[in-house]
Structures are given as structure tokens and as C-alpha cells.
Design a protein around this motif. Structure first.
Motif, PDB file in Angstrom:
ATOM      1  N   MET A 103      34.756  37.727  60.048  1.00 33.61           N
ATOM      2  CA  MET A 103      35.502  38.529  59.072  1.00 33.61           C
ATOM      3  C   MET A 103      35.234  37.961  57.675  1.00 33.61           C
ATOM      4  SD  MET A 103      39.090  39.243  61.041  1.00 33.61           S
ATOM      5  CE  MET A 103      39.587  37.523  61.178  1.00 33.61           C
ATOM      6  N   ALA A 135      36.738  43.297  57.561  1.00 31.95           N
ATOM      7  CA  ALA A 135      36.796  42.291  56.502  1.00 31.95           C
ATOM      8  C   ALA A 135      38.069  41.457  56.695  1.00 31.95           C
ATOM      9  CB  ALA A 135      36.797  42.959  55.135  1.00 31.95           C
ATOM     10  N   PHE A 136      38.050  40.231  56.204  1.00 32.59           N
ATOM     11  CA  PHE A 136      39.161  39.318  56.448  1.00 32.59           C
ATOM     12  C   PHE A 136      40.472  39.841  55.841  1.00 32.59           C
ATOM     13  CE2 PHE A 136      41.504  35.336  55.134  1.00 32.59           C
ATOM     14  CZ  PHE A 136      42.054  35.121  56.390  1.00 32.59           C
ATOM     15  N   PRO A 137      41.494  40.033  56.683  1.00 29.17           N
ATOM     16  CA  PRO A 137      42.785  40.448  56.145  1.00 29.17           C
ATOM     17  C   PRO A 137      43.634  39.232  55.802  1.00 29.17           C
ATOM     18  CG  PRO A 137      42.816  40.660  58.546  1.00 29.17           C
ATOM     19  CD  PRO A 137      41.519  39.967  58.155  1.00 29.17           C
ATOM     20  N   GLY A 138      43.501  38.705  54.604  1.00 22.45           N
ATOM     21  CA  GLY A 138      44.289  37.550  54.198  1.00 22.45           C
ATOM     22  C   GLY A 138      44.698  37.663  52.746  1.00 22.45           C
ATOM     23  N   ALA A 139      45.793  37.008  52.410  1.00 21.46           N
ATOM     24  CA  ALA A 139      46.306  37.090  51.040  1.00 21.46           C
ATOM     25  C   ALA A 139      45.271  36.580  50.043  1.00 21.46           C
ATOM     26  CB  ALA A 139      47.601  36.298  50.920  1.00 21.46           C
ATOM     27  N   GLU A 142      42.666  39.156  49.356  1.00 16.31           N
ATOM     28  CA  GLU A 142      43.208  40.234  48.527  1.00 16.31           C
ATOM     29  C   GLU A 142      43.267  39.818  47.063  1.00 16.31           C
ATOM     30  OE1 GLU A 142      43.820  43.237  49.521  1.00 16.31           O
ATOM     31  OE2 GLU A 142      43.583  42.886  51.659  1.00 16.31           O
ATOM     32  N   GLU A 143      43.727  38.577  46.835  1.00 15.50           N
ATOM     33  CA  GLU A 143      43.849  38.089  45.458  1.00 15.50           C
ATOM     34  C   GLU A 143      42.499  38.060  44.755  1.00 15.50           C
ATOM     35  OE1 GLU A 143      45.686  34.304  45.916  1.00 15.50           O
ATOM     36  OE2 GLU A 143      47.614  35.209  46.489  1.00 15.50           O
ATOM     37  N   ARG A 144      41.447  37.791  45.529  1.00 17.41           N
ATOM     38  CA  ARG A 144      40.123  37.705  44.915  1.00 17.41           C
ATOM     39  C   ARG A 144      39.361  39.025  45.010  1.00 17.41           C
ATOM     40  NH1 ARG A 144      40.518  32.791  47.657  1.00 17.41           N
ATOM     41  NH2 ARG A 144      38.904  33.360  49.144  1.00 17.41           N
ATOM     42  N   GLY A 145      40.081  40.098  45.382  1.00 14.41           N
ATOM     43  CA  GLY A 145      39.493  41.425  45.255  1.00 14.41           C
ATOM     44  C   GLY A 145      38.653  41.875  46.437  1.00 14.41           C
ATOM     45  N   GLY A 147      38.957  44.579  48.202  1.00 17.68           N
ATOM     46  CA  GLY A 147      38.609  45.994  48.061  1.00 17.68           C
ATOM     47  C   GLY A 147      37.412  46.190  47.140  1.00 17.68           C
ATOM     48  N   GLY A 148      37.466  45.567  45.987  1.00 20.87           N
ATOM     49  CA  GLY A 148      36.389  45.711  45.010  1.00 20.87           C
ATOM     50  C   GLY A 148      35.092  45.068  45.469  1.00 20.87           C
ATOM     51  N   GLY A 176      34.937  46.738  56.271  1.00 22.86           N
ATOM     52  CA  GLY A 176      34.229  45.465  56.310  1.00 22.86           C
ATOM     53  C   GLY A 176      32.822  45.610  56.847  1.00 22.86           C
TER      54      GLY A 176
ATOM     55  N   SER B 236      44.018  45.180  53.044  1.00 23.16           N
ATOM     56  CA  SER B 236      44.836  45.045  54.243  1.00 23.16           C
ATOM     57  C   SER B 236      46.303  45.016  53.831  1.00 23.16           C
ATOM     58  CB  SER B 236      44.511  43.746  54.980  1.00 23.16           C
ATOM     59  OG  SER B 236      43.128  43.687  55.271  1.00 23.16           O
ATOM     60  N   GLN B 264      42.891  42.391  39.006  1.00 22.78           N
ATOM     61  CA  GLN B 264      42.375  43.562  39.720  1.00 22.78           C
ATOM     62  C   GLN B 264      42.606  44.878  38.997  1.00 22.78           C
ATOM     63  OE1 GLN B 264      40.437  43.114  42.359  1.00 22.78           O
ATOM     64  NE2 GLN B 264      40.792  40.931  42.123  1.00 22.78           N
TER      65      GLN B 264
END
Ligand SMILES: [Zn+2]
Lengths: 307, 339
Positions: A103, A135-139, A142-145, A147-148, A176, B236, B264
Motif C-alpha cells: 500500500m 493506496a495506504f489509508p493512514g493519517a 492524507e496529510e501529505r496529500g 489524493g493529489g 491506488g 480514505s 492541500q
């Protein structure tokens, strides 16, 4: 059982409304899906090491870190240079943790993009090997983008002038997987899957019961043969009898033949021709009804994959 | 009349009879409401006048796509593009309910044909093409119709040379269309590049929630990206992350304000300021012909546009209603299928 959302409940309700009985789970389909993520299945580096006579792995995204869930580098394939990127799963517990179960985090996609950009500048074809539950589902991701990172990876792959081939070698689940999936040709190994979500994830969301993975798989039918029919895959790469895990060398040799043939085909086109075809290929996907044009727009093929 | 041909399968056939429903009265749960944050109660009319923002605490309620267009556009309204595209059922998909039934339920409960409305309109005098998602239609999920309408909207905006404004509100790819729904991520990302080629800006507004495959495709590719206060923006969702990694997430995980701090988004913008803010940035990036040449003209124009927000907000319900009546098919329209 008293849980209202369980399978018993489903049967009762569908029965009451007079709909078709619960679909039979196709055991062949389930077996194929299990093969796609078989513990002994060859992973990205197993293929790279057999396909390439030489491989120089690159590390780091030059922004934050290096993601071991993604492998990226340059190698020689049948005498020509290629860039290869792909998610990497681990074999034993330690390695699985190290590889984060295949992931990738944003750094993984950004490392892969870095390699693809170099390849594009140097005129080197790009091959991606897709094998991920998502893709890795982790906080932190997410913080490092996350989605983008995925969307920009897709955007970059679409913009590449060089030939691009994506191969789903095992489990291709969710964005992912698609993050490495924008290519001139998409190949799928015979027992690989390409799906919007893993059967377990779908089961938890749509059936509200994590134990309905089989039924979810049956509903999604995400096999290579079906993806070929939908137009999602351009070719199905045969595996050794019993699955790719029974003979790594043969599995890699067959994949090598398909890659060679596809590369030769793509190298005959100009960059502009490739990009137009790449865009149109994805533009067509997805049937819908358009009364303006009088008919349903249908993507895909009526014929089963050759071979 | 049966232009929708005969060599289509049963599920198409069942859907065919649904036709347009925009003209029927619709009741959405958010027509009147109690604020979940501060318990203030508002009538349907107050909600509409306040742009569905709680005046007491600023909580942003959900807004339908068509109401969004009224909020963003000029008096005189908008022209909806490709309203007739409808979902197919490529997998003959059934989970707890057949997909065709979910579509039918969504159509009748929302009065919408799909989870996205594309339209041509002017935002603070700047002509543009907009693609507005609607969470009330199957969680704003992206299937083939959303992907197709989005791609056509990109191509149309590029062809006209006008800015593209996207408002996302979606749980991600539409599970019921399986792998083909996933592929819409690719379709939308590629289509956006038509705008890059045409050198027109893309403005993305992230409304609650923007998650999954929508965040990981076009929604994260805006040139300018605004988020509404409190909107959840994540690939997620918090539940998936907590279940997978056993992390304990802060209560504001993935929320617009935090995503601003994460780098973001460009700004968190109150819905009541949104049209003026878009108008202002478009005036800078894509001034209408004649405005660009005058040095400083754009700025002055932007201030005028921003100043106009109050006036427009006061007058829009009546004007918007007229605009809507103008574009909706009258009842008994034969697109119902001649039944
Ligand atoms: Zn409130």
C-alpha cells in the motif's frame, strides 16, 4: 443470528420482493480472485529481476522520504532501456510490514513520478506493474496529500510522450492501483483482478457485513477476462497452469513476450499518435444511456480474450 | 416514442420509464432544518435565504446542485448541459438492493438525473462552465455518467475558452458500476488537460464530503482550490483509517481547516462569500474580453464584483426561480418516453 443485515435477512427480503434468488457464488471466479493475492504469487521485484538483464533501483521522492511499498528504477529489457515502477508486497511478516502490504504512500507515487519524468526526458519507455490492495489509508498519507499524489501520477502518465504499458500482475484495487494505470496498453495477468475496491472492503460498505466478500466478488466480477470484455484491459497474459506462483520463470517469460510485442507495436507510433489513442482509450470507458444519440453508449468487446 | 432503442437489456428498459423528474415537487431532508451544531431551527425559506449556512454558528448544510447554481450564478440563470444522460447497469449489480432500483429511488427522491449537474453560466459577470456535484444523489458517487458529463464539460469549456468551475461533493467512485466506475477517475483527469491546452483556469470548490476516487482524481487538480468550512477532504475516510491502522484520529481529521494547514487547499471560504471569491479570482486569471487591457481594470472590476454579492444574494431567490422554470421541461414533455 440476530443481526438484521446478515445474509439471512438479505434472503428474506429479496424473497419477499420476488426478486431473483441470491446469486450463486461462482467458485472458479473466487478461486481466481484468491490466486491474484496468493501468498506465493510472484511480486513486482520477482518479475523485474527475471525480465531485466540489469536493474538500477531508485530511492526517495526528493521531498519527504522513500516508500518501500513502491519500487521504481531503470533496467535493460531485451537490449533496450526501460523504466519500471510498481507496488511491492512482502513475503514474510517482517517484509510485509516493511513493504506496508503493497500500500503506497504519497512518497511512493512521487518517487514513481520522478522516475517516469526522467524516462520521458531520456526517451525511455515506461512499464508499470500494479499489485496493491489500495493506496495506504493512514493519517500521515492524507496529510501529505494521498489524493493529489494519485491524481498527479495519473496526469503525468497521460502526459508522457514515451510508450507506457501498465500490467496488473496481482491485485489491482482502487485508486491506488489506477494511480499507475494510465497507459497506452493495459495488460492483465490471467489470474489478476482490477477492481474499484477489494471484495472485503466492498462487503463491509455495501453489505454492511465484512463476511460477504465472496458475494461482493461475485457482484464485481473483477477478473482479467471480464476487464478485457469491458475494455479496461487490452490483453490477458496467460499464466503457467495452476497460477503464476507455480513457476516464476515461466510466468516472467510469458509476460516478457507480451511486453516485447506490445512495446514494438507502440514504438511504431509517434508520441502524438500514442497520446491521442491513450486519451481516447480512457474516454470511451463506461456505458451509459444518452437519449440524444438515441442509444446506450457501450464500451467494451463482445469477444473473450484471445488465447 | 421510443428513441431509446430495443436492443438494450432489461435494466435499461426498466430505467427508461423514469424519464425526467425535475418538474415534480421534491422534498429534501434539508429543506427545513435544525443545526446539528447549535440546535437553532430554521424554516425552509430561511435556509434558502441563508444559503444553507447557520447564521448562528456558521455550520454549512448540504446544498443540491441546482441550488448551488442559483447561488453562484447571475440573475438570468444558467443553461444546463446534457441533462438527459442516465446510468446504465453494466454489471447487473445487486447488493442489498438492485442498482437500477437505487437509481430510481435517487431520481425520485432528488429530482435529479445523476450526481452531477453541468451548466453554462456567468459567475460575477465571468462566463464559465460549471460541473456541480450533488451528494444527495447516491452519495455524489462517480459512475460513467458523472465521468462523461465531467469530460464533456471540460471539452466544452476548452472549446469556448472559458474557465471551468468544479464543485465536488462525493463519497468517491460508484461501487455499483465496479471497475468501470474506477476508470472514470482516469477519464476526468485526462479531460481536465483539455483546459490546460486551452490555457483557461480550473477552479475547484471542495464541499463536504470530498473523498475517495473523486479527491484522488479531478478534485485535487484545481489551479485554485477552495474548501467550504468543515468539509471532509480525504482519500480514505476516518473510519477506514481507524479500522486499518488502529490510529486514533483527531476529531478534525481531514477537515477543510486542517487540510489548509496541510497545504492541500488554497483557502477555506464561507459559502456566503464563495461566488464573490470565485468572481474575484476569475477576474484576475481570466478577465472577460475588454477588461484585461485596462491596467488595474481587473482589480477594480473584481472589487465591483465582490461588492455585488449582497445585492445578488438579496435578489436571487426570485430570479433563480424564474431561471429554473425557464430551463426545466414542462410536465407531460414527451421525453417521458411517450407512455
Ligand atoms: Zn448552528
Amino acid at each position: 443470528m440476530s443481526k438484521p443485515d446478515g445474509p439471512g435477512f438479505v434472503r428474506r427480503v429479496t424473497g419477499k420482493l420476488g426478486r431473483a434468488p441470491e446469486p450463486q457464488v461462482d467458485e472458479d471466479l473466487w478461486a481466481s480472485i484468491q490466486l491474484a493475492r496468493h501468498a506465493e504469487r510472484p511480486y513486482t521485484l520477482d518479475y523485474i529481476n527475471r525480465i531485466c538483464s540489469d536493474f538500477e533501483e531508485m530511492h526517495g521522492d526528493r521531498l519527504f522520504g522513500d516508500d518501500p511499498a513502491m519500487v521504481a528504477g531503470f533496467g535493460r529489457f531485451n537490449g533496450r532501456p526501460v523504466a519500471i515502477v510498481g507496488q511491492q508486497k512482502g513475503r514474510d511478516t517482517n517484509e510485509r510490514t516493511y513493504r506496508n502490504f503493497g500500500m503506497a504512500s504519497p512518497e511512493g507515487y512521487r518517487k514513481s513520478m520522478r522516475v517516469m519524468e526522467i524516462a520521458n526526458r531520456l526517451g525511455i519507455p515506461v512499464i508499470t506493474l500494479i499489485d496493491t490492495p489500495g493506496a495506504f489509508p493512514g493519517a500521515s498519507a492524507e496529510e501529505r496529500g494521498q489524493g493529489g499524489a494519485i491524481s498527479r501520477s495519473m496526469q503525468l502518465m497521460w502526459r508522457l510522450d514515451v510508450p507506457v504499458i501498465a500490467v496488473v500482475i496481482g491485485e489491482g484495487s482502487s485508486g491506488g492501483a489506477l494511480g499507475l494505470g494510465i497507459a497506452d496498453k493495459v495488460l492483465m495477468l490471467e489470474n489478476s483482478t482490477y477492481s474499484v475496491i477489494s471484495p472485503e472492503g466492498a462487503s463491509a460498505i455495501l453489505w454492511r457485513d465484512a463476511s460477504q466478500a465472496k458475494q461482493a466478488a461475485q457482484a464485481f466480477k473483477p477478473t482479467a477476462a471480464n476487464c478485457y470484455r469491458w475494455g479496461v484491459a487490452d490483453a490477458v497474459v496467460p499464466e503457467p497452469a495452476g497460477g503464476a506462483h507455480t513457476d516464476y520463470d515461466q510466468a516472467a517469460a510469458i509476460l516478457g513476450q507480451y511486453l516485447e510485442r506490445t512495446l514494438v507495436e507502440l514504438e511504431a507510433l509517434t508520441p502524438a499518435e500514442r497520446r491521442t489513442a491513450r486519451r481516447d482509450r480512457f474516454r470511451r470507458l463506461g456505458p451509459l444511456r444518452d437519449p440524444e444519440n438515441g442509444m446506450a453508449m457501450v464500451s467494451g468487446r463482445d469477444t473473450p480474450p484471445p488465447g | 416514442m421510443s428513441r431509446v432503442g430495443r436492443n438494450i437489456n432489461v435494466s435499461f428498459e426498466r430505467l427508461r420509464h423514469l424519464g425526467h423528474r425535475q418538474d415534480r415537487p421534491r422534498r429534501i431532508a434539508s429543506d427545513a432544518g435544525t443545526c446539528p451544531k447549535c440546535d437553532s431551527h430554521y424554516s425552509a425559506d430561511e435556509m434558502r435565504r441563508n444559503m444553507r449556512v447557520c447564521p448562528a454558528c456558521g455550520h454549512h448544510f448540504a446544498v443540491t446542485a441546482r441550488e448551488r447554481l442559483e447561488q453562484l450564478g447571475e440573475p438570468g440563470g444558467y443553461t444546463e448541459l446534457w441533462p438527459d444522460l442516465r446510468a446504465a447497469d453494466p454489471l447487473q449489480f445487486t447488493d442489498l438492493k438492485p442498482y437500477v432500483e437505487r437509481i430510481r429511488d435517487a431520481e425520485s427522491s432528488t429530482g435529479m438525473g445523476e450526481a452531477i449537474v453541468c451548466a453554462e453560466l456567468e459567475i460575477r459577470h465571468v462566463p464559465c462552465v460549471a460541473a456541480i456535484m450533488d451528494f444527495s444523489f447516491m452519495g455524489g458517487s462517480m459512475g460513467a455518467v458523472v465521468g462523461e458529463k465531467f469530460a464533456r464539460a471540460c471539452e466544452y469549456a476548452a472549446q469556448k475558452g472559458v474557465p471551468f468551475v468544479v464543485l465536488s461533493s462525493s463519497g468517491g467512485a460508484r461501487m455499483q458500476e465496479g471497475t468501470l466506475a474506477l476508470m472514470q477517475m482516469a477519464k476526468t483527469v485526462i479531460a481536465l488537460d483539455a483546459l490546460a491546452d486551452a490555457r483557461v483556469p480550473v477552479i475547484v470548490i471542495l464541499a463536504h464530503p470530498t473523498t475517495g476516487g473523486v479527491w484522488a482524481s479531478f478534485a485535487s487538480l484545481g489551479d485554485v482550490t477552495y474548501a467550504e468550512p468543515g468539509a471532509l477532504i480525504a482519500f480514505s475516510g476516518p473510519r477506514v483509517i481507524e479500522e486499518t491502522t488502529r490510529e486514533v484520529l483527531p476529531s478534525d481529521f481531514g477537515r477543510a481547516e486542517r487540510q489548509l494547514a496541510n497545504g492541500q487547499v488554497d483557502a477555506v471560504v464561507d459559502r456566503r462569500e464563495l461566488a464573490a471569491r470565485i468572481g474575484r479570482v476569475l477576474a484576475i486569471l481570466a478577465p472577460p474580453p475588454g477588461q484585461a487591457a485596462q491596467g488595474g481594470g481587473s482589480l477594480q472590476w473584481a472589487q465591483d464584483a465582490a461588492g455585488g454579492v449582497g445585492r445578488a444574494a438579496q435578489s436571487f431567490p426570485e430570479a433563480a426561480r424564474k431561471a429554473i422554470n425557464k430551463i426545466l421541461p414542462s410536465s407531460g414533455d414527451d421525453t417521458e418516453g411517450g407512455k
